[in-house]
Design a protein around this motif. Structure first.
Motif, PDB file in Angstrom:
ATOM      1  N   GLY A  36      -9.841 -12.457  -1.030  1.00 45.08           N
ATOM      2  CA  GLY A  36     -10.602 -12.691  -2.245  1.00 45.08           C
ATOM      3  C   GLY A  36      -9.757 -12.974  -3.461  1.00 45.08           C
ATOM      4  N   LEU A  37      -8.459 -12.700  -3.401  1.00 42.11           N
ATOM      5  CA  LEU A  37      -7.624 -12.850  -4.590  1.00 42.11           C
ATOM      6  C   LEU A  37      -7.377 -14.312  -4.920  1.00 42.11           C
ATOM      7  CD1 LEU A  37      -6.034 -11.477  -6.783  1.00 42.11           C
ATOM      8  CD2 LEU A  37      -4.082 -11.312  -5.233  1.00 42.11           C
ATOM      9  N   SER A  38      -7.088 -15.114  -3.893  1.00 39.92           N
ATOM     10  CA  SER A  38      -6.863 -16.539  -4.161  1.00 39.92           C
ATOM     11  C   SER A  38      -8.110 -17.188  -4.731  1.00 39.92           C
ATOM     12  CB  SER A  38      -6.443 -17.257  -2.868  1.00 39.92           C
ATOM     13  OG  SER A  38      -5.168 -16.850  -2.472  1.00 39.92           O
ATOM     14  N   HIS A  56      -5.501 -14.202 -17.832  1.00 42.92           N
ATOM     15  CA  HIS A  56      -6.337 -13.092 -17.377  1.00 42.92           C
ATOM     16  C   HIS A  56      -6.249 -11.997 -18.436  1.00 42.92           C
ATOM     17  CE1 HIS A  56      -6.337 -15.151 -13.494  1.00 42.92           C
ATOM     18  NE2 HIS A  56      -5.027 -15.238 -13.609  1.00 42.92           N
ATOM     19  N   SER A  57      -7.071 -12.127 -19.448  1.00 40.66           N
ATOM     20  CA  SER A  57      -6.912 -11.305 -20.648  1.00 40.66           C
ATOM     21  C   SER A  57      -7.053  -9.813 -20.379  1.00 40.66           C
ATOM     22  CB  SER A  57      -7.923 -11.738 -21.717  1.00 40.66           C
ATOM     23  OG  SER A  57      -9.255 -11.622 -21.226  1.00 40.66           O
ATOM     24  N   LEU A  58      -8.061  -9.409 -19.613  1.00 39.62           N
ATOM     25  CA  LEU A  58      -8.274  -7.988 -19.368  1.00 39.62           C
ATOM     26  C   LEU A  58      -7.131  -7.382 -18.583  1.00 39.62           C
ATOM     27  CD1 LEU A  58      -9.942  -5.424 -19.434  1.00 39.62           C
ATOM     28  CD2 LEU A  58     -11.192  -6.255 -17.429  1.00 39.62           C
ATOM     29  N   ILE A  59      -6.717  -8.073 -17.522  1.00 45.15           N
ATOM     30  CA  ILE A  59      -5.637  -7.551 -16.691  1.00 45.15           C
ATOM     31  C   ILE A  59      -4.335  -7.512 -17.486  1.00 45.15           C
ATOM     32  CG2 ILE A  59      -4.344  -7.863 -14.554  1.00 45.15           C
ATOM     33  CD1 ILE A  59      -6.773  -9.291 -13.419  1.00 45.15           C
ATOM     34  N   GLN A 113      -3.195   1.437  -8.856  1.00 43.81           N
ATOM     35  CA  GLN A 113      -3.867   0.234  -8.373  1.00 43.81           C
ATOM     36  C   GLN A 113      -3.769  -0.916  -9.373  1.00 43.81           C
ATOM     37  OE1 GLN A 113      -7.735   0.800  -6.286  1.00 43.81           O
ATOM     38  NE2 GLN A 113      -7.462   2.947  -6.854  1.00 43.81           N
ATOM     39  N   THR A 114      -3.956  -0.591 -10.661  1.00 49.30           N
ATOM     40  CA  THR A 114      -3.924  -1.639 -11.676  1.00 49.30           C
ATOM     41  C   THR A 114      -2.539  -2.251 -11.798  1.00 49.30           C
ATOM     42  OG1 THR A 114      -5.645  -0.496 -12.919  1.00 49.30           O
ATOM     43  CG2 THR A 114      -4.396  -2.185 -14.088  1.00 49.30           C
ATOM     44  N   LEU A 115      -1.531  -1.404 -11.823  1.00 51.45           N
ATOM     45  CA  LEU A 115      -0.159  -1.901 -11.939  1.00 51.45           C
ATOM     46  C   LEU A 115       0.193  -2.783 -10.747  1.00 51.45           C
ATOM     47  CD1 LEU A 115       2.204  -1.567 -13.936  1.00 51.45           C
ATOM     48  CD2 LEU A 115       3.100   0.216 -12.433  1.00 51.45           C
ATOM     49  N   THR A 116      -0.178  -2.336  -9.559  1.00 49.51           N
ATOM     50  CA  THR A 116       0.124  -3.098  -8.350  1.00 49.51           C
ATOM     51  C   THR A 116      -0.633  -4.421  -8.331  1.00 49.51           C
ATOM     52  OG1 THR A 116       0.493  -1.039  -7.122  1.00 49.51           O
ATOM     53  CG2 THR A 116       0.087  -3.030  -5.835  1.00 49.51           C
ATOM     54  N   PHE A 117      -1.929  -4.371  -8.619  1.00 55.23           N
ATOM     55  CA  PHE A 117      -2.745  -5.584  -8.610  1.00 55.23           C
ATOM     56  C   PHE A 117      -2.258  -6.583  -9.650  1.00 55.23           C
ATOM     57  CE2 PHE A 117      -6.245  -8.181 -10.096  1.00 55.23           C
ATOM     58  CZ  PHE A 117      -6.810  -8.649  -8.924  1.00 55.23           C
ATOM     59  N   ALA A 118      -1.968  -6.095 -10.865  1.00 57.00           N
ATOM     60  CA  ALA A 118      -1.540  -6.990 -11.944  1.00 57.00           C
ATOM     61  C   ALA A 118      -0.212  -7.653 -11.608  1.00 57.00           C
ATOM     62  CB  ALA A 118      -1.423  -6.198 -13.251  1.00 57.00           C
ATOM     63  N   MET A 119       0.705  -6.901 -11.003  1.00 54.83           N
ATOM     64  CA  MET A 119       2.006  -7.480 -10.663  1.00 54.83           C
ATOM     65  C   MET A 119       1.882  -8.489  -9.528  1.00 54.83           C
ATOM     66  SD  MET A 119       4.321  -4.029 -11.101  1.00 54.83           S
ATOM     67  CE  MET A 119       5.787  -4.765 -10.390  1.00 54.83           C
ATOM     68  N   ALA A 162       0.817  -1.206   0.000  1.00 55.78           N
ATOM     69  CA  ALA A 162       0.000   0.000   0.000  1.00 55.78           C
ATOM     70  C   ALA A 162       0.850   1.256   0.000  1.00 55.78           C
ATOM     71  CB  ALA A 162      -0.929  -0.003   1.211  1.00 55.78           C
ATOM     72  N   GLY A 163       1.929   1.244   0.767  1.00 57.97           N
ATOM     73  CA  GLY A 163       2.800   2.410   0.813  1.00 57.97           C
ATOM     74  C   GLY A 163       3.408   2.723  -0.541  1.00 57.97           C
ATOM     75  N   ILE A 164       3.851   1.687  -1.246  1.00 61.12           N
ATOM     76  CA  ILE A 164       4.451   1.887  -2.563  1.00 61.12           C
ATOM     77  C   ILE A 164       3.384   2.298  -3.575  1.00 61.12           C
ATOM     78  CG2 ILE A 164       5.775   0.802  -4.415  1.00 61.12           C
ATOM     79  CD1 ILE A 164       6.990  -1.063  -2.346  1.00 61.12           C
ATOM     80  N   CYS A 165       2.194   1.700  -3.471  1.00 58.07           N
ATOM     81  CA  CYS A 165       1.088   2.038  -4.374  1.00 58.07           C
ATOM     82  C   CYS A 165       0.709   3.513  -4.235  1.00 58.07           C
ATOM     83  CB  CYS A 165      -0.110   1.150  -4.084  1.00 58.07           C
ATOM     84  SG  CYS A 165      -1.514   1.387  -5.192  1.00 58.07           S
ATOM     85  N   ALA A 166       0.628   3.995  -2.995  1.00 60.70           N
ATOM     86  CA  ALA A 166       0.293   5.397  -2.758  1.00 60.70           C
ATOM     87  C   ALA A 166       1.384   6.314  -3.299  1.00 60.70           C
ATOM     88  CB  ALA A 166       0.086   5.637  -1.266  1.00 60.70           C
TER      89      ALA A 166
END
Length: 230
Positions: free
Chosen positions: A195-197, A152-155, A120-126, A68-72
């Motif tokens: 929820g991610l798993s 995961h085509s969209l991501i 958020q997208t970059l962090t979540f995708a990685m 979260a710190g890096i994402c912010a």
């Protein structure tokens, strides 16, 4: 992070000092006295910086707080860059990215929303790529996007849009994010991980839908930013 005022040198990791504070004695102002090492603290501090211990995440909360710190920080850097581009102080690389992003997913998105969605997208995708056993340290992010897109085509497409040459300006943030995510050991994560798993177990459509749900409902946004500000 290596912090110094020229006389005192200290290494910080995730906001906590690691090792001693190194001290140099002398006069930086006039140069009349050559700087000399006061004790062993200076050498030990530099050793912690250049030869850091491996990153270990002891809990999910610790992992989320670090991400979260890096994402912010990433969000703030992109916001600042967009402002500079708007005033003609930098090339319009991220403004072009924002337009491409709107074409791909959100045609009605406002410019000020892009920095949030980008970080958020970059962090979540990685993170998702790491949980899919994709080597973030060995592959370039465009290569990661291609591999991630197979399941995961969209991501994968979203990551591909966000990882062009403009990313070079953010290497100082992206590289630490890669280090943190590369240290994630999926075997130590309790199922499900927020929820991610579950998304991974249920397949591609659910994982892509999970990301869209997060963008629209924004609880992840709020959680990350609250933790990032703590």
């Amino acid at each position: 992070m290596l912090y110094t005022d020229g006389y005192q040198w200290a290494v910080y990791r995730f906001g906590v000092q690691v090792g001693p504070t190194g001290i140099l004695a002398g006069d930086l102002g006039s140069g009349s006295r050559q700087l000399v090492v006061a004790d062993t603290g200076f050498e030990r501090a530099l050793t912690h910086f250049f030869l850091p211990a491996p990153i270990i995440h002891d809990s999910i909360n610790e992992l989320v707080k670090r991400i979260a710190g890096i994402c912010a920080l990433l969000r703030d850097e992109v916001t600042e860059r967009l402002t500079r581009e708007e005033h003609g102080e930098a090339d319009a690389a991220f403004s072009i990215l924002a337009d491409n992003w709107k074409d791909l997913l959100f045609p009605d998105a406002r410019p000020e929303e892009f920095a949030d969605q980008y970080s958020q997208t970059l962090t979540f995708a990685m993170l998702l790529a790491r949980l899919e056993h994709i080597d973030l340290g060995r592959l370039t992010l465009p290569e990661v996007a291609i591999r991630l897109g197979k399941r995961h085509s969209l991501i994968g497409k979203a990551l591909a849009v966000l990882t062009d040459d403009a990313l070079d300006d953010l290497r100082g943030i992206i590289d630490p994010l890669i280090d943190v995510l590369s240290a994630v050991d999926r075997r130590r994560l309790p199922p499900p991980v927020r929820g991610l798993s579950g998304c991974l177990r249920r397949g591609t459509a659910t994982a892509d839908g999970y990301l869209l749900h997060r963008w629209r409902s924004r609880p992840l946004h709020g959680r990350l930013h609250r933790r990032g500000a703590a």
